[in-house]
Design an enzyme around this catalytic site. Structure first.
Site, mmCIF file in Angstrom:
data_model
loop_
_atom_site.group_PDB
_atom_site.id
_atom_site.type_symbol
_atom_site.label_atom_id
_atom_site.label_comp_id
_atom_site.label_asym_id
_atom_site.label_seq_id
_atom_site.Cartn_x
_atom_site.Cartn_y
_atom_site.Cartn_z
ATOM 1 N N LYS A 170 66.267 22.454 60.020
ATOM 2 C CA LYS A 170 65.096 22.289 59.133
ATOM 3 C C LYS A 170 65.526 21.689 57.786
ATOM 4 C CE LYS A 170 60.964 22.817 57.352
ATOM 5 N NZ LYS A 170 59.758 22.095 57.733
ATOM 6 N N LYS A 238 61.908 24.057 46.927
ATOM 7 C CA LYS A 238 62.654 25.163 47.578
ATOM 8 C C LYS A 238 63.548 24.614 48.693
ATOM 9 C CE LYS A 238 60.527 27.003 50.871
ATOM 10 N NZ LYS A 238 60.391 27.395 52.253
#
Ligand code: NAD
Length: 295
Positions: A170, A238
Site C-alpha cells: 500500500k 499520512k
C-alpha cells in the site's frame, strides 16, 4: 459468518453494507453513533462498543484512520484482543505503518487470535462499488479463510506476503499515486502557462505512453479545479509519512518520494488538507506564482 466491523467512515460504511448484502451477520461500531444507525438501516446491527461488536464474531474487521486508532481499538483494555474469542480472525483494512501490523500480529498470537493486514486501494468509489483492490499480509491459511469477506468488497485480491507486507505494498501504491498527481499537476501548469489548452493536451497524453488511471479518471476534474474529496490530502500526507518510514526501515533512499511528500505536506500547510489529493495542482501552481482557482 458473524462479523464485527469497527470504523464505519467513508470506506467502512459501504464495505459493511456490502457484507450485510452478502448475507453476513454484521455488528458495527463507530465513535460516531450516526454511523451505526446507518448500518442498522442497511440490515446490520449498531453495536454500542468495540467489545459489543466483537462479541462472538468469527471475523473482526477494522477500517480506522491511522495506527493510534488501530492500537486503541485492538490493543487497549476492552479492545479486540481482549474480547475476541480464541480462533477469531482480525482483518485490519486501515492504511497504517507496517511495524504496527507486525506488532499487532505478535500480540494476537499470544491470545490465539489470527491477524491479516489488508489495506485497500480504489477509494470511496471502489468501496461503494465493491471493486476494491486488496493487498493482504499474513498467513496463507488465514488469507483463504478471509476470502468470503474480501470477495464481498473487492475485485483484485492478492496475498502479497507475511504480516506487514500488505502495508508495504500500500505504501508503494501511495508513493506512485502521489508522484503521478504531482507530474500531472506540473503538466497542467506548463500547458496553461504556455498558452496551450490543458484539456486538449492531456487528452493526447492519456492515449500515449504517459497514459495512466489518474489521467484517465482525473484529468477533467483537475483542469476544471474540482477538488472535492475523494481521498483527502490529509490522508495522503499520512501515507507519504508511512512510505518514508518504511524506506528508512528498509535502508533505501526514495528521493522522488521525499520530494512528493514535501509537496503533499505543503498542500496541508496551505490549508488544503480536506481537499482531494489532486489539489496538489494548487501547490504546484503556487510554486510558479500562479494564482490558484477558488474552491
Ligand atoms: P474516515 O475518517 O472516513 O473513517 C474512519 C472512521 O473511524 C470514522 O467514522 C471514525 O469515527 C472512526 N473511528 C475513529 N476512531 C475510532 C475508534 N476508536 N473506535 C471506533 N471508530 C473510530 O476514513 P476513511 O476514508 O474511511 O479511511 C479509513 C482508512 O482507509 C484510512 O486508513 C485510509 O487511509 C484508508 N483508505 C481510504 C481511502 C479513501 O478514499 N477514503 C482509500 C483507500 C484507503
Amino acid at each position: 459468518m458473524k462479523l464485527g466491523f469497527i470504523g464505519l467512515g467513508v470506506m467502512g460504511a459501504p464495505m459493511a453494507a456490502h457484507l450485510v448484502a452478502a448475507g453476513h451477520d454484521v455488528s458495527g461500531f463507530d465513535v460516531h453513533a450516526a454511523a451505526g444507525e446507518k448500518l442498522a438501516a442497511a440490515g446490520g446491527r449498531a453495536a454500542t462498543s468495540v467489545a459489543d461488536a466483537v462479541a462472538g464474531a468469527d471475523v473482526v474487521i477494522t477500517m480506522l484512520p491511522n495506527h493510534p486508532q488501530v492500537e486503541e481499538v485492538v490493543l487497549a483494555a476492552g479492545g479486540v484482543l481482549d474480547t475476541a474469542e480464541p480462533g477469531a480472525l482480525l482483518i485490519d483494512m486501515s492504511t497504517i505503518r507496517p511495524e504496527t501490523s507486525i506488532a499487532i500480529a505478535e500480540a494476537a498470537r499470544d491470545k490465539k487470535i489470527r491477524v491479516l493486514d489488508a489495506p485497500v486501494s480504489g477509494g470511496q468509489a471502489g468501496a461503494e462499488q465493491a471493486s476494491l483492490s486488496i493487498m493482504v499480509g499474513g498467513d496463507a491459511a488465514d488469507f483463504e479463510a478471509a476470502t468470503p469477506v474480501f470477495d464481498a468488497v473487492g475485485k483484485t485480491i492478492v496475498h502479497v506476503g507475511p504480516h506487514g507486507a500488505g502495508q508495504v505494498v500500500k505504501a508503494a501504491n501511495q508513493l506512485v499515486v502521489g508522484g503521478i498527481y504531482g507530474l500531472v499537476a506540473e503538466a497542467i501548469v506548463l500547458l496553461e502557462a504556455s498558452g496551450v489548452d490543458a484539456a486538449t493536451g492531456l487528452d493526447v497524453l492519456a492515449g500515449g505512453l504517459a497514459g495512466s488511471r489518474i489521467l484517465e479518471l482525473k484529468r477533467k476534474s483537475m483542469v476544471e479545479r474540482e477538488f472535492a474529496p475523494g481521498f483527502r490530502i490529509d490522508l495522503h500526507h499520512k501515507d507519504m509519512g508511512i512510505a518514508l518510514a518504511a524506506a528508512r526501515q528498509a535502508d533505501v533512499a526514495l528521493p522522488l518520494t521525499g520530494l512528493v511528500a514535501q509537496l503533499v505536506a505543503a498542500g496541508r500547510a496551505m490549508g488544503y488538507g480536506s481537499l482531494d489529493h489532486s489539489a496538489l495542482l494548487k501547490v504546484v501552481e503556487q510554486l510558479s506564482g500562479r494564482v490558484p482557482a477558488e474552491v
